[in-house]
Design a protein around this motif. Structure first.
Motif, mmCIF file in Angstrom:
data_model
loop_
_atom_site.group_PDB
_atom_site.id
_atom_site.type_symbol
_atom_site.label_atom_id
_atom_site.label_comp_id
_atom_site.label_asym_id
_atom_site.label_seq_id
_atom_site.Cartn_x
_atom_site.Cartn_y
_atom_site.Cartn_z
ATOM 1 N N UNK A 136 0.038 -6.584 5.150
ATOM 2 C CA UNK A 136 1.208 -6.646 6.025
ATOM 3 C C UNK A 136 2.199 -7.635 5.423
ATOM 4 N N UNK A 137 3.471 -7.393 5.668
ATOM 5 C CA UNK A 137 4.487 -8.333 5.189
ATOM 6 C C UNK A 137 5.799 -8.045 5.897
ATOM 7 N N UNK A 138 6.539 -9.107 6.181
ATOM 8 C CA UNK A 138 7.852 -8.893 6.795
ATOM 9 C C UNK A 138 8.963 -8.936 5.758
ATOM 10 N N UNK A 139 8.588 -8.957 4.486
ATOM 11 C CA UNK A 139 9.606 -9.011 3.436
ATOM 12 C C UNK A 139 10.556 -7.823 3.537
ATOM 13 N N UNK A 140 11.829 -8.089 3.321
ATOM 14 C CA UNK A 140 12.847 -7.020 3.332
ATOM 15 C C UNK A 140 13.255 -6.658 1.904
ATOM 16 N N UNK B 159 -9.638 -2.430 11.077
ATOM 17 C CA UNK B 159 -9.493 -2.967 12.429
ATOM 18 C C UNK B 159 -8.081 -2.804 12.944
ATOM 19 N N UNK B 160 -7.539 -3.911 13.458
ATOM 20 C CA UNK B 160 -6.172 -3.886 13.993
ATOM 21 C C UNK B 160 -5.160 -4.328 12.943
ATOM 22 N N UNK B 161 -5.598 -4.389 11.695
ATOM 23 C CA UNK B 161 -4.710 -4.854 10.622
ATOM 24 C C UNK B 161 -3.510 -3.934 10.452
ATOM 25 N N UNK B 162 -2.373 -4.553 10.191
ATOM 26 C CA UNK B 162 -1.128 -3.793 10.024
ATOM 27 C C UNK B 162 -0.901 -3.520 8.542
ATOM 28 N N UNK B 163 -0.506 -2.279 8.239
ATOM 29 C CA UNK B 163 -0.115 -1.899 6.873
ATOM 30 C C UNK B 163 1.399 -1.749 6.848
ATOM 31 N N UNK C 195 0.844 -1.214 0.000
ATOM 32 C CA UNK C 195 0.000 0.000 0.000
ATOM 33 C C UNK C 195 0.869 1.250 0.000
ATOM 34 N N UNK C 196 0.370 2.324 -0.602
ATOM 35 C CA UNK C 196 1.068 3.605 -0.514
ATOM 36 C C UNK C 196 0.740 4.259 0.838
ATOM 37 N N UNK C 197 1.756 4.786 1.512
ATOM 38 C CA UNK C 197 1.502 5.564 2.738
ATOM 39 C C UNK C 197 0.601 6.752 2.407
ATOM 40 N N UNK D 57 5.539 -1.346 10.129
ATOM 41 C CA UNK D 57 4.092 -1.499 9.932
ATOM 42 C C UNK D 57 3.318 -0.614 10.893
ATOM 43 N N UNK D 58 2.102 -0.235 10.524
ATOM 44 C CA UNK D 58 1.268 0.543 11.443
ATOM 45 C C UNK D 58 -0.191 0.145 11.265
ATOM 46 N N UNK D 59 -0.943 0.264 12.348
ATOM 47 C CA UNK D 59 -2.399 0.114 12.256
ATOM 48 C C UNK D 59 -2.980 1.511 12.018
#
Ligand SMILES: NC(=O)c1ccc[n+]([C@@H]2O[C@H](COP(=O)([O-])OP(=O)(O)OC[C@H]3O[C@@H](n4cnc5c(N)ncnc54)[C@H](OP(=O)(O)O)[C@@H]3O)[C@@H](O)[C@H]2O)c1
Length: 284
Positions: free
Chosen positions: A258-262, A162-166, A139-141, A200-202
């Motif tokens: 959300x993703x932890x990809x670097x 909800x509590x989903x992380x972007x 997603x774009x900030x 990431x942020x909710x």
């Protein structure tokens, strides 16, 4: 020769500016549907060519002599599989050596309605035999910072995530990643990059930081997907688009943005733009 579609769009302009920092203008082609919007690029020495996804003839002629092509996904939801196929066909006809496509995070498994056309385009690329690399952009900030001023006036921002992380990142971050791929010599066809923001942020965290940095009250109000779609339609979005945005937020609630990809920070050689910086830029 490196060409970029959608070069007058918000991401495309940043890609062109970034390319111009390292590649001579005479090796760059801006592919646009309205050449009059690209006077600035032409003035900087970039070859501006008309390329309308809905006019396949323009695509074939626009890709003459192009070695590497960035296909920035189109903005006409529902038309994009056909439009992207037209670009892939033209690239094949012109012997383009590398086609880089901007897809969506986790496109192969994502349940977001927005992911469907990206999945179809990725399949079309695979079937085409054109050497390609996929940039699965998160997603774009800016999807949130652009509405911040309005939210601060209301003291509230609404959503359905909800509590989903972007793991969002700025267009500039994604532009730099695209340029890194377009200008490297060691690309392997079929490579897929999952491009996600470092931090990431909710949406509640976004609202809290927006409040702290602006000094104004701002709370996040979560609502059911259908209610959020209704609200977006009420403020003027076409109902179909409102439903797609609400669907994306519901998907985010389930973790699909959300993703932890670097991969993003590896490609750009730095962490993605911190949320604090992006909010401060928007407030300025
Ligand atoms: N990751 C995210 O959060 C996110 C959010 C929104 C969109 N996206 C996707 O990312 C893409 C780029 O984002 P953006 O912010 O740069 O969007 P944008 O500013 O709307 O740019 C879209 C570009 O596509 C071009 N285009 C649309 N229809 C075309 C056609 N028929 N023929 C040729 N060009 C056409 C537009 O041309 P004009 O300049 O002439 O209008 C524009 O340059 C979007 O199109 C969408 O697929 C991602």
């Amino acid at each position: 020769m490196i060409a970029v579609t959608g070069a007058t769009g918000q991401l495309g302009q940043k890609v062109m500016n970034q390319l111009l920092t390292t590649v001579p203008a005479e090796q760059l082609v801006a592919l646009v549907r309205s050449p009059d919007k690209a006077a600035d690029l032409a003035g900087r020495g970039v070859d501006v060519r008309k390329a309308d996804y809905d006019q396949p003839d323009t695509l074939t002629s626009a890709l003459a002599g192009v070695d590497r092509l960035l296909l920035i996904s189109g903005s006409e939801i529902g038309q994009r599989t056909r439009q992207h196929q037209a670009v892939i066909d033209a690239a094949k006809a012109q012997g383009v050596e590398l086609l880089v496509y901007t897809s969506i995070l986790s496109a192969d498994k994502s349940p977001l309605k927005l992911a469907e056309e990206h999945r179809q385009t990725e399949a079309a690329l695979k079937a085409s035999g054109v050497p390609h690399v996929i940039l699965r952009n998160g997603w774009y900030t800016e999807n949130y910072t652009m509405g911040l001023a309005g939210s601060l006036e209301q003291g509230a921002m609404a959503g359905a995530a909800g509590e989903g992380v972007f793991n969002a990142a700025t267009r500039q971050d994604y532009a730099e990643a695209a340029v890194a791929v377009l200008t490297r010599e060691d690309n392997t066809s079929g490579t897929v990059y999952e491009l996600a923001g470092t931090e990431g942020f909710t949406l509640a965290q976004f609202a809290q930081l927006g409040s702290e940095l602006s000094g104004k009250p701002l709370t996040y109000q979560n609502m059911p997907e259908a209610d959020f779609a209704g609200l977006l339609a009420q403020v003027g979005l076409p109902a179909e688009f409102a439903a797609i945005l609400a669907d994306s937020e519901a998907g985010a609630a389930d973790g699909w943005l959300a993703s932890e990809s670097k991969d993003l920070e590896t490609l750009i050689g730095r962490p993605s733009t911190p949320l604090k910086t992006a909010i401060q830029d928007a407030l300025n």
